[in-house]
Design a protein around this motif. Structure first.
Motif, PDB file in Angstrom:
ATOM      1  N   VAL A 201       0.802  -1.226   0.000  1.00  0.00           N
ATOM      2  CA  VAL A 201       0.000   0.000   0.000  1.00  0.00           C
ATOM      3  C   VAL A 201       0.833   1.272   0.000  1.00  0.00           C
ATOM      4  CG1 VAL A 201      -1.968  -1.132   1.090  1.00  0.00           C
ATOM      5  CG2 VAL A 201      -0.264   0.028   2.522  1.00  0.00           C
ATOM      6  N   GLY A 202       2.125   1.176   0.368  1.00  0.00           N
ATOM      7  CA  GLY A 202       2.940   2.383   0.376  1.00  0.00           C
ATOM      8  C   GLY A 202       2.411   3.431   1.327  1.00  0.00           C
ATOM      9  N   ARG A 203       2.154   4.619   0.816  1.00  0.00           N
ATOM     10  CA  ARG A 203       1.749   5.737   1.667  1.00  0.00           C
ATOM     11  C   ARG A 203       0.303   5.636   2.142  1.00  0.00           C
ATOM     12  NH1 ARG A 203       0.599  11.206  -1.752  1.00  0.00           N
ATOM     13  NH2 ARG A 203      -1.053  10.409  -3.105  1.00  0.00           N
ATOM     14  N   MET A 204      -0.479   4.731   1.553  1.00  0.00           N
ATOM     15  CA  MET A 204      -1.870   4.570   1.977  1.00  0.00           C
ATOM     16  C   MET A 204      -1.932   3.701   3.237  1.00  0.00           C
ATOM     17  SD  MET A 204      -3.955   6.385   0.308  1.00  0.00           S
ATOM     18  CE  MET A 204      -5.407   5.646   1.027  1.00  0.00           C
TER      19      MET A 204
ATOM     20  N   LEU B  72       1.698   1.445  -3.742  1.00  0.00           N
ATOM     21  CA  LEU B  72       3.120   1.761  -3.846  1.00  0.00           C
ATOM     22  C   LEU B  72       3.651   1.801  -5.278  1.00  0.00           C
ATOM     23  CD1 LEU B  72       5.747   2.323  -2.217  1.00  0.00           C
ATOM     24  CD2 LEU B  72       6.233  -0.112  -2.489  1.00  0.00           C
ATOM     25  N   LEU B  73       3.396   0.765  -6.070  1.00  0.00           N
ATOM     26  CA  LEU B  73       3.980   0.749  -7.410  1.00  0.00           C
ATOM     27  C   LEU B  73       3.428   1.884  -8.264  1.00  0.00           C
ATOM     28  CD1 LEU B  73       4.198  -3.084  -8.171  1.00  0.00           C
ATOM     29  CD2 LEU B  73       5.918  -1.546  -7.173  1.00  0.00           C
ATOM     30  N   GLU B  74       2.147   2.191  -8.095  1.00  0.00           N
ATOM     31  CA  GLU B  74       1.600   3.333  -8.835  1.00  0.00           C
ATOM     32  C   GLU B  74       2.173   4.643  -8.305  1.00  0.00           C
ATOM     33  OE1 GLU B  74      -2.469   3.879 -10.843  1.00  0.00           O
ATOM     34  OE2 GLU B  74      -2.736   4.727  -8.842  1.00  0.00           O
ATOM     35  N   GLN B  75       2.452   4.710  -7.015  1.00  0.00           N
ATOM     36  CA  GLN B  75       3.076   5.911  -6.454  1.00  0.00           C
ATOM     37  C   GLN B  75       4.436   6.164  -7.098  1.00  0.00           C
ATOM     38  OE1 GLN B  75       3.093   5.160  -2.176  1.00  0.00           O
ATOM     39  NE2 GLN B  75       0.935   4.578  -2.291  1.00  0.00           N
ATOM     40  N   PHE B  76       5.163   5.093  -7.421  1.00  0.00           N
ATOM     41  CA  PHE B  76       6.428   5.251  -8.132  1.00  0.00           C
ATOM     42  C   PHE B  76       6.199   5.622  -9.591  1.00  0.00           C
ATOM     43  CE2 PHE B  76       8.558   3.470  -4.518  1.00  0.00           C
ATOM     44  CZ  PHE B  76       9.899   3.852  -4.648  1.00  0.00           C
TER      45      PHE B  76
ATOM     46  N   ILE C 241      10.242   8.566 -17.385  1.00  0.00           N
ATOM     47  CA  ILE C 241       9.279   7.463 -17.397  1.00  0.00           C
ATOM     48  C   ILE C 241       9.995   6.138 -17.163  1.00  0.00           C
ATOM     49  CG2 ILE C 241       7.728   6.129 -18.893  1.00  0.00           C
ATOM     50  CD1 ILE C 241       6.900   8.785 -20.188  1.00  0.00           C
ATOM     51  N   GLU C 242      11.135   5.951 -17.823  1.00  0.00           N
ATOM     52  CA  GLU C 242      11.885   4.709 -17.657  1.00  0.00           C
ATOM     53  C   GLU C 242      12.289   4.490 -16.209  1.00  0.00           C
ATOM     54  OE1 GLU C 242      12.135   6.076 -21.828  1.00  0.00           O
ATOM     55  OE2 GLU C 242      12.433   7.050 -19.885  1.00  0.00           O
ATOM     56  N   ASN C 243      12.699   5.549 -15.526  1.00  0.00           N
ATOM     57  CA  ASN C 243      13.100   5.425 -14.127  1.00  0.00           C
ATOM     58  C   ASN C 243      11.908   5.160 -13.221  1.00  0.00           C
ATOM     59  OD1 ASN C 243      15.760   5.830 -14.766  1.00  0.00           O
ATOM     60  ND2 ASN C 243      15.918   7.867 -13.863  1.00  0.00           N
ATOM     61  N   ARG C 244      10.785   5.830 -13.473  1.00  0.00           N
ATOM     62  CA  ARG C 244       9.620   5.655 -12.606  1.00  0.00           C
ATOM     63  C   ARG C 244       8.974   4.279 -12.794  1.00  0.00           C
ATOM     64  NH1 ARG C 244       6.034   9.043 -14.499  1.00  0.00           N
ATOM     65  NH2 ARG C 244       7.321  10.305 -15.907  1.00  0.00           N
ATOM     66  N   ALA C 245       9.158   3.693 -13.968  1.00  0.00           N
ATOM     67  CA  ALA C 245       8.631   2.348 -14.214  1.00  0.00           C
ATOM     68  C   ALA C 245       9.585   1.261 -13.727  1.00  0.00           C
ATOM     69  CB  ALA C 245       8.362   2.164 -15.706  1.00  0.00           C
ATOM     70  N   ARG C 246      10.782   1.642 -13.335  1.00  0.00           N
ATOM     71  CA  ARG C 246      11.823   0.665 -13.008  1.00  0.00           C
ATOM     72  C   ARG C 246      11.407  -0.285 -11.886  1.00  0.00           C
ATOM     73  NH1 ARG C 246      17.043   1.123 -14.325  1.00  0.00           N
ATOM     74  NH2 ARG C 246      16.788   3.380 -14.674  1.00  0.00           N
ATOM     75  N   LEU C 247      10.839   0.255 -10.794  1.00  0.00           N
ATOM     76  CA  LEU C 247      10.492  -0.604  -9.665  1.00  0.00           C
ATOM     77  C   LEU C 247       9.451  -1.637 -10.066  1.00  0.00           C
ATOM     78  CD1 LEU C 247      10.661  -1.473  -6.740  1.00  0.00           C
ATOM     79  CD2 LEU C 247       9.006   0.312  -6.156  1.00  0.00           C
ATOM     80  N   THR C 248       8.422  -1.224 -10.785  1.00  0.00           N
ATOM     81  CA  THR C 248       7.397  -2.171 -11.214  1.00  0.00           C
ATOM     82  C   THR C 248       8.009  -3.290 -12.057  1.00  0.00           C
ATOM     83  OG1 THR C 248       5.679  -0.461 -11.174  1.00  0.00           O
ATOM     84  CG2 THR C 248       5.246  -2.434 -12.497  1.00  0.00           C
ATOM     85  N   LEU C 249       8.885  -2.935 -12.973  1.00  0.00           N
ATOM     86  CA  LEU C 249       9.508  -3.940 -13.834  1.00  0.00           C
ATOM     87  C   LEU C 249      10.430  -4.861 -13.028  1.00  0.00           C
ATOM     88  CD1 LEU C 249      10.245  -1.668 -16.898  1.00  0.00           C
ATOM     89  CD2 LEU C 249       8.575  -3.523 -16.792  1.00  0.00           C
ATOM     90  N   GLU C 250      11.134  -4.315 -12.054  1.00  0.00           N
ATOM     91  CA  GLU C 250      12.007  -5.151 -11.228  1.00  0.00           C
ATOM     92  C   GLU C 250      11.189  -6.084 -10.339  1.00  0.00           C
ATOM     93  OE1 GLU C 250      16.002  -2.334 -10.999  1.00  0.00           O
ATOM     94  OE2 GLU C 250      14.653  -2.405  -9.277  1.00  0.00           O
TER      95      GLU C 250
END
Length: 275
Positions: free
Chosen positions: A19-22, A97-101, A117-126
């Motif tokens: 949930v991250g910040r939620m 969390l992943l959408e927050q990134f 965009i590539e950096n912000r999508a990095r966590l989801t892809l990892e």
């Protein structure tokens, strides 16, 4: 539970989410602050034993902590497999969390997990790669909500279609089984032309699951027209646990009281008198 589903001839997929910040400090170990890409407090409410309260202000994850978050997803994937699930869905939607990134409105980082965009999508892809190391990509789906601000009053990304189309293309290259998309504003109208998700479907090389406010006829129209390969239902199951059979028979649906869906007791949620 998974045995019961399999005994009835069904399949069952576990949704993995952070949930991250939620969240709220009372839900965190030792009362610590929730974590997020950046220290921006969410709007909306979270549910505690005493009722709804505003989320706590999060702290930004250190770059050196992110590997631990990814490993949490890997461990959760292993446990889902051990429990007998048929696959997993990575939740990268609904203000978590992943959408927050993913969104530049909630990700103000200056390391390699923020900015482009590539950096912000990095966590989801990892995360997806970590999950795929357990399951293989063909047993993984991912949920997105490119145009929704409903949970946590999460502002949209400045270029939602460009951001999410990039991610969809990369997920298709990995070979994910499906993309599950909340079309439009969560809890709102998914038919508005402003919420066109055709670019996501075109970018992703895999099955497309449409979601958000569908009824039986709209689902039939969406799949017969090629708009979607499948349609997901959620809230309707609360009042209609036999929803699949009712849809097959075009039977009336019980209108469960939506006011009782989130954060209330059993009345109207698990205790009701369906038609």
């Amino acid at each position: 539970m998974t045995d019961a589903v399999h005994d009835a001839g069904g399949k069952i997929v576990m949704q993995l989410w952070h949930v991250g910040r939620m969240s709220h400090v009372s839900l965190q170990e030792n009362g610590a602050a929730p974590v997020a890409p950046s220290a921006i407090r969410a709007g909306g409410n979270v549910f505690l034993q005493e009722g709804f309260v505003p989320p706590s202000t999060p702290r930004a994850l250190g770059t050196d902590e992110i590997a631990g978050v990814i490993d949490d997803y890997r461990q959760a994937s292993r446990r889902a497999k051990e429990a007998g699930f048929d696959g997993v869905e990575v939740h990268a939607a609904n203000g978590y969390l992943l959408e927050q990134f993913l969104r530049d409105s909630t990700n103000l980082r200056e390391d390699h997990y923020g900015g482009s965009i590539e950096n912000r999508a990095r966590l989801t892809l990892e995360v997806v790669e970590a999950v795929a190391s357990v399951w293989g990509p063909d047993r993984i789906g991912l949920r997105l909500s490119p145009f929704s601000t409903a949970i946590g009053d999460t502002p949209l990304d400045s270029t939602p279609l460009e951001t999410h189309s990039y991610l969809a293309r990369r997920l298709g290259e990995i070979g994910l089984a499906y993309l599950h998309v909340v079309e439009g504003q969560l809890h709102g109208d998914s038919s508005d032309e402003a919420f066109d998700v055709g670019a996501l479907r075109a970018a992703f090389d895999g099955a497309y699951i449409a979601n958000n406010g569908y009824d039986r006829q709209r689902a039939i129209d969406a799949t017969s027209s090629g708009h979607a390969d499948m349609v997901a239902f959620g809230k309707l199951f609360i009042g209609n646990p036999d929803l699949a059979e009712r849809l097959r028979a075009n039977a009336p649906l019980f209108d469960a009281p939506a006011s009782s869906y989130f954060g209330s007791g059993a009345e109207g949620y698990t205790e009701f008198t369906p038609a």
